[in-house]
Design a protein around this motif. Structure first.
Motif, short mmCIF file in Angstrom:
data_model
loop_
_atom_site.label_atom_id
_atom_site.label_comp_id
_atom_site.label_asym_id
_atom_site.label_seq_id
_atom_site.Cartn_x
_atom_site.Cartn_y
_atom_site.Cartn_z
N SER B 256 -41.07 -4.92 38.58
CA SER B 256 -40.97 -5.49 38.59
C SER B 256 -42.27 -6.30 39.68
N VAL B 257 -43.38 -4.73 39.51
CA VAL B 257 -44.40 -4.82 40.26
C VAL B 257 -45.59 -6.00 39.65
N ILE B 258 -45.35 -5.85 38.44
CA ILE B 258 -46.27 -6.95 37.67
C ILE B 258 -46.57 -8.16 38.04
N MET B 259 -45.45 -8.88 37.66
CA MET B 259 -44.72 -10.28 38.10
C MET B 259 -45.37 -10.21 39.98
N ASP B 260 -45.20 -9.33 40.37
CA ASP B 260 -45.09 -9.42 42.64
C ASP B 260 -46.50 -9.57 42.21
N ILE B 261 -47.42 -8.78 41.52
CA ILE B 261 -48.90 -8.98 41.76
C ILE B 261 -49.80 -10.23 41.18
N ILE B 262 -49.18 -10.57 39.99
CA ILE B 262 -49.18 -12.44 39.69
C ILE B 262 -48.77 -13.48 40.47
N HIS B 263 -47.66 -13.25 41.59
CA HIS B 263 -47.24 -14.34 41.89
C HIS B 263 -48.29 -13.63 43.13
N SER B 264 -48.39 -12.59 43.97
CA SER B 264 -49.75 -12.39 44.99
C SER B 264 -50.78 -13.07 44.85
N GLY B 265 -51.75 -13.29 43.46
CA GLY B 265 -52.53 -13.41 43.02
C GLY B 265 -52.40 -15.30 42.67
N GLU B 266 -51.41 -15.56 42.07
CA GLU B 266 -51.02 -17.87 42.62
C GLU B 266 -51.16 -17.83 44.03
N ASN B 267 -50.76 -16.76 44.99
CA ASN B 267 -50.61 -17.66 46.09
C ASN B 267 -51.82 -16.96 47.29
N LEU B 268 -52.91 -16.63 46.82
CA LEU B 268 -53.80 -16.39 47.94
C LEU B 268 -54.78 -17.21 47.89
N VAL B 269 -54.73 -17.93 49.70
CA VAL B 269 -55.61 -18.34 49.91
C VAL B 269 -56.67 -17.81 50.10
N PHE B 270 -57.69 -18.95 49.49
CA PHE B 270 -59.15 -18.85 50.17
C PHE B 270 -59.56 -19.62 51.15
#
Lengths: 102, 322
Positions: B256-270
């Motif tokens: 699941s790490v691939i989906m998890d990294i995308i999920h993290s990337g999508e939810n980063l707040v800058f």
């Protein structure tokens, strides 16, 4: 343990064939003198007998390099116990690289 | 002992899905794969009816599967899209000339119009000659910048209003990691989007954004799609290669790490106040650029003036536009 041989064919695809003189199909007869063959033993045998260089592009830690898919008779090895799967006469084993091109 | 398909359809499973851990037969796998791409397209509103879509086609696995699935879904769900194939000939002997033959087969198999645009025609340079000039260290930078603009120009010529690319979930997860490791916050913020657009440039869409590489290759294998899988003859992108190997090793331990990294990337707040480049147009070619001169023209100028050997300046890395 009776001697004899195990006849299987091994196929390389998705760019993995480059590691094997661009030959996609290899028909193998493996000796049964030292017992049965599982995929772990087959991968080591391929490394030692079919590769002259770049073994690290195919093998890692007694298995295939992550990113190379393995199918036996068109079934994902993840459903077959991966390296523990015991080969049977007539098996078709595919090694397909996902690591090439895009 | 054969494993049964998780859907209880009664058939024998042929693969375990890395994303969900479920085991599916061939038919249920095709259906699941295609339905997920359909959901990515509809939920992300990637296209609109009547749109002309240029599919970036390299002849490789991802774009071959993309072209097949787009054609299939367009027919099945009646998206009313006008699909076309767009290929870029970088001028790499023994690599692109062969893969273009695969694209030509796709054109016939899928009955889609194909346009091929070459670096030679656009820039007056083939990659073979660029490599002669700059060596094998920075050539991927030239190729990447040129391809990006070439796709844009080709799509405009075809009358397309968007470009669909075959980027898959693994590619996007790799890019998230690379942007973190490079500290490229501007790109990190937008690299996960299924649709990216900037003023003046055509939107780029990634319908395969949630497709695992394993499933793309399995899909091509079981659908018997023809694709080309030779590595580029010039130095591979070493940095991406490391990110890729790292990711593949993680995936073996936890798929699941691939989906998890995308999920993290999508939810980063800058943080607000991080400077993002202002988009304008290139004073030389008129294409979208965040600088006076776009990166393609900057690189081309250095080639034509014989200065490219000195290498690509660090500055040019910072001005790439998405």
């Amino acid at each position: 343990m009776g001697s004899g041989s195990l006849k299987i064919s091994v196929h390389f695809g998705g760019g993995a064939e480059i590691l094997f003189d661009n030959l996609k199909q290899h028909d193998l007869e493996l000796p049964l003198d030292n017992g049965t063959w599982n995929l772990k033993r087959l991968i080591a045998w391929i490394r030692d007998n079919k590769m002259k260089s770049k073994q690290e592009l195919f093998v890692k830690d007694d298995s295939v390099r992550p990113g190379i898919l393995v199918l036996v008779n068109d079934t994902d090895w993840d459903l077959l116990g991966q390296t523990d799967y015991e080969l049977c006469d007539g098996d078709q084993v595919h090694f397909i690289s996902t690591l090439h091109g895009g | 002992m054969p494993v049964s398909c998780t859907t209880n359809c009664g058939r024998k499973a042929i693969l375990r899905r890395p994303k969900t851990g479920t085991s599916l037969c061939k038919e249920c796998f095709f259906d699941a794969f295609e339905t997920e791409v359909h959901h990515t397209i509809t939920s992300g509103k990637l296209f609109f009816p009547g749109q002309v879509v240029a599919i970036g086609a390299s002849g490789g696995k991802d774009s071959t599967v993309l072209a097949y699935v787009m054609k299939f879904l367009n027919d099945k769900y009646d998206y009313k899209l006008n699909l076309m194939l767009l290929s870029i000939d970088e001028g790499i002997t023994g690599y692109r000339d062969d893969s273009l033959n695969t694209v030509k087969e796709n054109k016939n198999d899928y009955q889609l119009p194909l346009k091929i645009l070459s670096y030679q025609d656009l820039y007056g340079w083939t990659m073979d000659r660029v490599v002669e000039e700059v060596g094998k260290k920075n050539n991927c930078t030239f190729c990447g910048v040129f391809r990006r603009q070439a796709l844009e120009r080709g799509a405009v010529m075809m009358g397309a209003s968007c470009i669909a690319t075959g980027h898959n979930a693994d590619d996007i997860a790799e890019t998230v990691l690379m942007n973190i490791m490079r500290g490229d916050v501007a790109r990190l913020g937008r690299c996960c989007a299924a649709i990216t657009s900037s003023d003046g440039a055509l939107p780029r869409v990634k319908p395969l954004k949630f497709c695992y590489e394993k499933e793309i290759v399995m899909y091509a294998y079981f659908r018997k799609l023809k694709y080309f899988s030779t590595e580029c003859v010039y130095a591979p992108n070493a940095y991406r290669g490391h990110a890729r190997n790292f990711l593949k090793e993680l995936e073996r331990i936890r798929p699941s790490v691939i989906m998890d990294i995308i999920h993290s990337g999508e939810n980063l707040v800058f943080q607000t106040g991080i400077k993002t480049p202002q988009q304008g147009t290139c004073s030389s070619c008129g294409h979208v650029s965040s600088q006076e001169l776009c990166q393609a023209c900057t690189l081309l100028l250095s080639l034509n003036e014989g200065k490219a050997k000195q290498g690509v300046s660090k500055k040019s890395h910072k001005i790439r536009s998405t």
